[in-house]
Scaffold this motif. Structure first.
Motif, short mmCIF file in Angstrom:
data_model
loop_
_atom_site.label_atom_id
_atom_site.label_comp_id
_atom_site.label_asym_id
_atom_site.label_seq_id
_atom_site.Cartn_x
_atom_site.Cartn_y
_atom_site.Cartn_z
N THR A 50 0.83 -1.20 0.00
CA THR A 50 0.00 0.00 0.00
C THR A 50 0.87 1.25 0.00
OG1 THR A 50 -1.80 -1.13 1.14
CG2 THR A 50 -1.80 1.27 1.24
N ALA A 51 1.86 1.31 0.87
CA ALA A 51 2.76 2.47 0.94
C ALA A 51 3.52 2.66 -0.36
CB ALA A 51 3.72 2.32 2.10
N LEU A 91 2.61 1.71 -3.44
CA LEU A 91 1.71 2.19 -4.47
C LEU A 91 1.32 3.65 -4.25
CD1 LEU A 91 -0.59 -0.95 -4.83
CD2 LEU A 91 1.18 -0.18 -6.42
N GLU A 92 1.11 4.03 -3.00
CA GLU A 92 0.76 5.42 -2.69
C GLU A 92 1.91 6.38 -3.00
OE1 GLU A 92 -0.42 5.22 1.43
OE2 GLU A 92 -2.48 4.64 0.91
N ASN A 93 3.13 5.85 -3.06
CA ASN A 93 4.29 6.69 -3.32
C ASN A 93 4.83 6.55 -4.74
OD1 ASN A 93 5.30 8.16 -0.74
ND2 ASN A 93 4.51 6.18 -0.06
N CYS A 101 5.35 1.35 -9.16
CA CYS A 101 4.37 0.62 -9.98
C CYS A 101 4.89 -0.75 -10.40
CB CYS A 101 3.94 1.45 -11.18
SG CYS A 101 5.28 2.06 -12.18
#
Length: 65
Positions: A40-41, A43-45, A48
């Protein structure tokens, strides 16, 4: 969170013509909530490319994120 993720959107062109990110996150040793939180972290940053596999036994968890 320990540290931070810095991601530049750099890619390499494969022989097929597709672009593949050269920066990613390996999920080999991640399990359960650690896997969910880390992916999650990432992908949020802007990461990819998440490297996972059936043999890591966390591929389903990574894909659910």
């Amino acid at each position: 969170m320990i540290g931070s993720i810095v991601s530049e959107k750099k890619t390499v062109t494969l022989n097929s013509g597709y672009q593949m990110p050269i920066y990613g996150m390996g999920a080999y040793s991640l399990t359960d909530s650690e896997c969910v939180d880390s992916v999650t972290a990432a992908l949020e940053n802007g990461v990819c490319l998440i490297d996972t596999a059936y043999m890591y036994h966390n591929d389903v968890i990574c894909c659910e994120v």
